[in-house]
Design an enzyme around this catalytic site. Structure first.
Site, PDB file in Angstrom:
ATOM      1  N   ASP A 113       0.723  -1.038  -0.159  1.00  0.00           N
ATOM      2  CA  ASP A 113      -0.010  -0.060  -0.070  1.00  0.00           C
ATOM      3  C   ASP A 113       0.607   1.202   0.145  1.00  0.00           C
ATOM      4  OD1 ASP A 113      -2.739  -0.431  -0.039  1.00  0.00           O
ATOM      5  OD2 ASP A 113      -2.657  -1.205   2.107  1.00  0.00           O
TER       6      ASP A 113
HETATM    7  C1  BGC Z   1       0.413   1.402   6.221  1.00  0.00           C
HETATM    8  C2  BGC Z   1      -0.008   0.183   5.623  1.00  0.00           C
HETATM    9  C3  BGC Z   1      -1.391   0.121   5.249  1.00  0.00           C
HETATM   10  C4  BGC Z   1      -2.114   1.227   4.841  1.00  0.00           C
HETATM   11  C5  BGC Z   1      -3.649   0.981   4.757  1.00  0.00           C
HETATM   12  C6  BGC Z   1      -0.398   2.521   5.648  1.00  0.00           C
HETATM   13  O1  BGC Z   1      -0.115   3.740   6.427  1.00  0.00           O
HETATM   14  O2  BGC Z   1       1.644   1.515   6.366  1.00  0.00           O
HETATM   15  O3  BGC Z   1       0.654  -1.046   5.935  1.00  0.00           O
HETATM   16  O4  BGC Z   1      -1.570  -0.956   4.348  1.00  0.00           O
HETATM   17  O5  BGC Z   1      -1.796   2.515   5.625  1.00  0.00           O
HETATM   18  O6  BGC Z   1      -4.344   2.142   4.847  1.00  0.00           O
HETATM   19  C1  NOJ Z   2      -1.575  -3.845   5.388  1.00  0.00           C
HETATM   20  C2  NOJ Z   2      -2.703  -3.698   4.453  1.00  0.00           C
HETATM   21  O1  NOJ Z   2      -3.928  -4.207   5.340  1.00  0.00           O
HETATM   22  C3  NOJ Z   2      -2.593  -4.854   3.533  1.00  0.00           C
HETATM   23  O2  NOJ Z   2      -3.678  -4.629   2.666  1.00  0.00           O
HETATM   24  C4  NOJ Z   2      -1.473  -4.358   2.824  1.00  0.00           C
HETATM   25  O3  NOJ Z   2      -0.908  -5.314   1.698  1.00  0.00           O
HETATM   26  C5  NOJ Z   2      -0.049  -4.255   3.572  1.00  0.00           C
HETATM   27  N1  NOJ Z   2      -0.339  -3.314   4.618  1.00  0.00           N
HETATM   28  C6  NOJ Z   2       1.330  -3.862   2.919  1.00  0.00           C
HETATM   29  O4  NOJ Z   2       1.223  -2.570   2.458  1.00  0.00           O
END
Ligand code: BGC
Ligand code: NOJ
Length: 814
Positions: free
Chosen positions: A487
């Site tokens: 993400d």
């Molecule tokens: C986090 C990610 C997450 C994303 C979802 C980010 O700030 O680092 O792990 O998947 O937010 O909203």
């Molecule tokens: C947490 C999110 O929930 C997931 O969808 C994503 O793949 C990982 N972070 C990596 O960014």
């Protein structure tokens, strides 16, 4: 250092002191009513949706102090001393303390001033309520005269409003008070048809519903005036902060035990029967009263607890293993499956790291979570797959999230996370292999939940594939959109403003930045579609999917290979990400895992080369890092990934979700020792002895372990809600132990460490119990199967004739 131990027989983790490095939590409930509970009884409860139907309040950003919970105060009427048998909130030293987190229940045992207490918290199966089952035993020579105060703080339903909109909130709180229960009915007068209740068995001598009266001025939950003085104020809340507190009186003779039961629950009334009498503002209690009466009875509570244990027993019996490794055994048999179920239920909404107010059900998250639970709850998995598909857009894209209460896609976050739709194919095919419920593909499912837009689920899967194919970039690789699995790899955002979302702000037209990760994922999904289409006799479509997968593989080999590993992406300028030619972020874990899982480079040696690079550059004693070198400064062209300090989260942390992909890749290449080694590096039980470093619960996976660039290398964060649970379950059960459902039967193809003499597994699959005994004759992965004594060609045990209940399989490893 340890803060407890595993009681494997009881399937409990026993915490032996209140001061764990962080609150170590558990979950209660698995259908509609959920609760989080820490080892000192902190946490909160909600019905279905942690944001929109929050029953009790929790104060954010409060780890590790963990304020607000399900509190009990015991006051000795003779001495005037009082304490909390769960340590919080009074925090008076307890002579004995044990918290036993079990499957769907938590029991806290303690002793103080020779009064022994046990409180078991759980949600009865099928009910929208929680029980606090309290037993007090008098170990003194004389009769003890005790008062027991129970206390919770109600949230005003919408947890976000509750924490922000005080000009309204402080005036709307309303309660009703009955003989042995309190009813929280804020906003019931208007559009709500639900209320909460808080009841207690025993002799009730007082109550409080207004926080200020119960606590008193300048006091906190640790020393409420009502408890200190042994006298509830009998306060009646209008506005301010409604609470529930009931004071019960107990006279306990020496060596006697008495039980008190507290019930906190949620009740919905029919819209046209909200009030009684109808023209009044009084809540109609006719429906709720029998439930309360019933659950204040110890016999009902005992039956319900028994049923809860039996349910878990049944679920877990579907896959049980015995290996030479205790960490594998207890994670596979109990905790990993348990965590998978919690993830399925809650997605990423409510934990001690997810506030319950910010995220709905993630599309990619839930599809992956399904991989860990389909065998236990196929019917619910089916429903979830259909719900997820119903949020898909007509162009095959997916809303990134939806709200559990409404099941509507979340418009604020929107779509264009270009990996999302492909996960649906993986979830659906996993479901089909487990169940052979082919009819599901013909279920009519709307797009974007729009009535009239329905098409068969199969069409949704096809659209997922088309979505990628219609969005290829200059190298024939999939365009990344807002982000892919990572993400934080935001190649189109170019954010410069502090309050912008990295995921949704300022996208370019997105026609250049490509993801090698999505390419690998696409091949995995397309190959599933090849199998599905051919089994359904759609040969032409199968052929097209096969060709699309081959084209994608060729594109990866041509443009996605960096010489020693797979490239991560091309950015908006067509520059490489995850290449030796980059200064930072030279090698990323995700494409190595997914491209090898997709079978790329297995024969020609590049897969092995990529894994060797992972071993050399990314593997650490605390798990495999997301990338190296870490980014040392913020770069708009890469996005949120560079926003984190080096070593944390997506900036070169050990993002545990990705590690099992490497385990699977190692298993595919026959490297059982390496696969197991990686498995154990992040296995929470195997890290239990490092609890002072790891700091999160040793019985569940955490999303992230700080990487070697971080000053807190090895420290875990964001435990419980993470795709790590499902993928580790898949890696160990399907690829290391090698037991995986296929359309032809149960595949048994273990890739084990060389020093394992064997293992045995009991696996229920489509109504048949497979008893699998594996024995190693010599090092290696060559597998010979004997079914009921007969040698079988290949590694798939075909479906036995109808009516067969048990199948014995001997596995020899040569
Ligand atoms: C986090 C990610 C997450 C994303 C979802 C980010 O700030 O680092 O792990 O998947 O937010 O909203
Ligand atoms: C947490 C999110 O929930 C997931 O969808 C994503 O793949 C990982 N972070 C990596 O960014």
């Amino acid at each position: 250092m340890r803060y407890g131990y595993f009681d494997d027989e009881k399937r409990e983790y026993v915490i032996t002191r209140p001061d764990t490095p962080l609150p170590w939590i558990n979950y209660l409930g698995k259908e509609n009513y959920f609760a989080l509970i820490s080892n000192t009884a902190g946490g909160y409860s909600f019905y279905k949706d942690a944001r929109l139907r929050r029953l009790t309040r929790y104060r954010y950003n409060d780890v590790p102090s963990d304020s607000n919970g399900r509190y009990i105060y015991i006051r000795d009427e003779t001495s005037g001393r009082f304490w909390s048998p769960t340590w919080q909130p009074v925090r008076l030293y307890l002579d004995e303390f044990k918290c036993r987190h079990g499957l769907g229940y938590t029991t806290i045992l303690s002793s103080k001033f020779d009064i022994k207490t046990q409180i078991r918290y759980f949600v009865p199966p099928g009910e929208d309520l929680e029980i606090w089952d309290l037993s007090l035993t008098n170990a003194r020579p004389d009769t003890a005269h005790l008062h027991v105060f129970s206390a919770i703080e109600f949230a005003l339903w919408n947890a976000l409003e509750d924490a922000t909109n005080f000009q309204r909130n402080l005036s709307i709180g309303e309660v009703e008070i009955e003989e042995n229960f309190i009813l929280h009915k804020t906003e019931y007068r208007e559009r709500r048809d639900h209320f909460a209740y808080f009841a207690c068995s025993g002799v009730i001598v007082g109550y409080d519903t207004q926080r200020g009266s119960f606590l008193g001025r300048d006091r906190g939950w640790e020393n409420p005036i009502a408890v200190e003085e042994g006298a509830s104020r009998n306060s009646f809340a209008q506005g301010w902060a409604p609470i529930g507190s009931l004071q019960a009186s107990i006279h306990l003779e020496p060596n006697k035990t008495e039980r008190l039961i507290v019930v906190l629950g949620y009740q919905q009334n029919p819209r046209d029967q909200k009030f009684d009498p109808p023209e009044s503002q009084n809540v109609n209690k006719n429906l709720v009263k029998p439930t309360i009466e019933n659950y204040l009875r110890p016999s009902t509570v005992d039956l319900a607890f028994d049923e809860l244990c039996k349910e878990w027993d049944r679920s877990l019996q579907i896959f049980q293993v015995e290996t030479p490794d205790e960490h594998t055994n207890r994670m596979v048999n109990t905790w990993n499956q348990y965590q998978c179920m919690v993830n399925f239920n809650l997605s990423r909404s409510a934990s001690y790291f997810e506030s319950g107010i910010s995220r709905g059900i993630g599309f990619r998250d839930s599809n992956q979570d399904l991989l860990g639970v389909i065998h236990m709850i196929p019917e619910r998995a089916r429903e979830r797959i259909l719900d997820l598909a119903a949020t898909q857009l007509e162009d095959g894209g997916a809303f990134h999230q939806y709200q559990p209460l409404t099941k509507q896609g979340n418009v604020e976050i929107g779509t264009n996370f270009n990996d999302d739709p492909l996960w649906l194919v993986l979830a659906a095919s996993a479901y089909l292999k487990e169940t052979r419920d082919w009819d599901v593909l013909d279920e009519l499912v709307p797009f974007e939940n729009i009535v009239g837009s329905e098409g068969p689920l199969y069409m949704h899967l096809q659209r997922s594939i088309d979505y990628t194919l219609e969005r290829l970039g200059p190298h024939g690789l999939p365009l990344i959109g807002r982000a892919d699995w990572n993400d934080c790899l935001n190649l189109n955002t170019f954010s410069t403003e502090p309050d912008e979302s990295f995921q949704t702000a300022g996208i370019t037209d997105g026609k250049v930045a490509e993801s090698v990760f999505i390419a690998g994922l696409f091949i995995l999904a397309a190959e599933e579609m090849v199998q599905i289409a051919s089994i359904r006799g759609r040969e032409q479509e199968a052929k097209e999917y096969r060709e699309a997968a081959q084209r994608m593989e060729a594109a990866v080999l041509k443009h996605g290979w960096d010489g020693e590993w797979f490239l991560r992406a091309y950015d908006h300028f067509g520059k490489k990400v995850g290449s030796h030619s980059c200064q930072e972020g030279q090698i990323f874990i995700e494409p190595q895992g997914v491209c090898i899982m997709a079978g790329i480079g297995l024969e020609k040696g590049s897969a092995q080369r990529a894994l060797d690079s992972v071993g050399k550059r990314l593997a650490t004693e605390h798990g495999i890092l997301l990338h190296q070198p870490a980014y040392t400064s913020y770069q708009t062209r890469l996005g949120e990934i560079t926003s984190y300090p080096p070593g944390y989260k997506e900036n070169a942390g050990v993002f545990c979700h990705t590690n099992p992909w490497i385990m699977i890749a190692e298993a595919l290449l026959g490297n059982g020792d390496r696969a197991m080694d990686y498995y154990l590096r992040i296995n929470p039980s195997a890290r239990e002895h490092l609890s002072e470093v790891h700091r999160c619960e040793p019985y569940v996976y955490a999303q992230m372990i700080a990487g070697r660039d971080a000053p807190t290398f090895g420290e875990a964060k964001n435990s419980w809600l993470t795709g790590t649970a499902a993928w580790n379950y898949v890696a160990i059960t399907q690829w290391i132990l090698g037991i995986r459902p296929t359309y032809q039967g149960l595949c048994i193809s273990p890739v084990l460490p060389n020093d394992w003499p064997g293992f045995s597994v009991k696996r229920k699959f489509q109504g048949v119990t497979y008893h699998i005994e594996a024995t190693r004759i010599r090092p290696g992965n060559e597998v010979r199967l004997r079914v009921e004594g007969d040698l079988l060609p290949g590694v798939i045990v075909p479906f036995p004739p109808q009516g067969t209940s048990d199948v014995n399989v001997e596995v020899t490893l040569l």
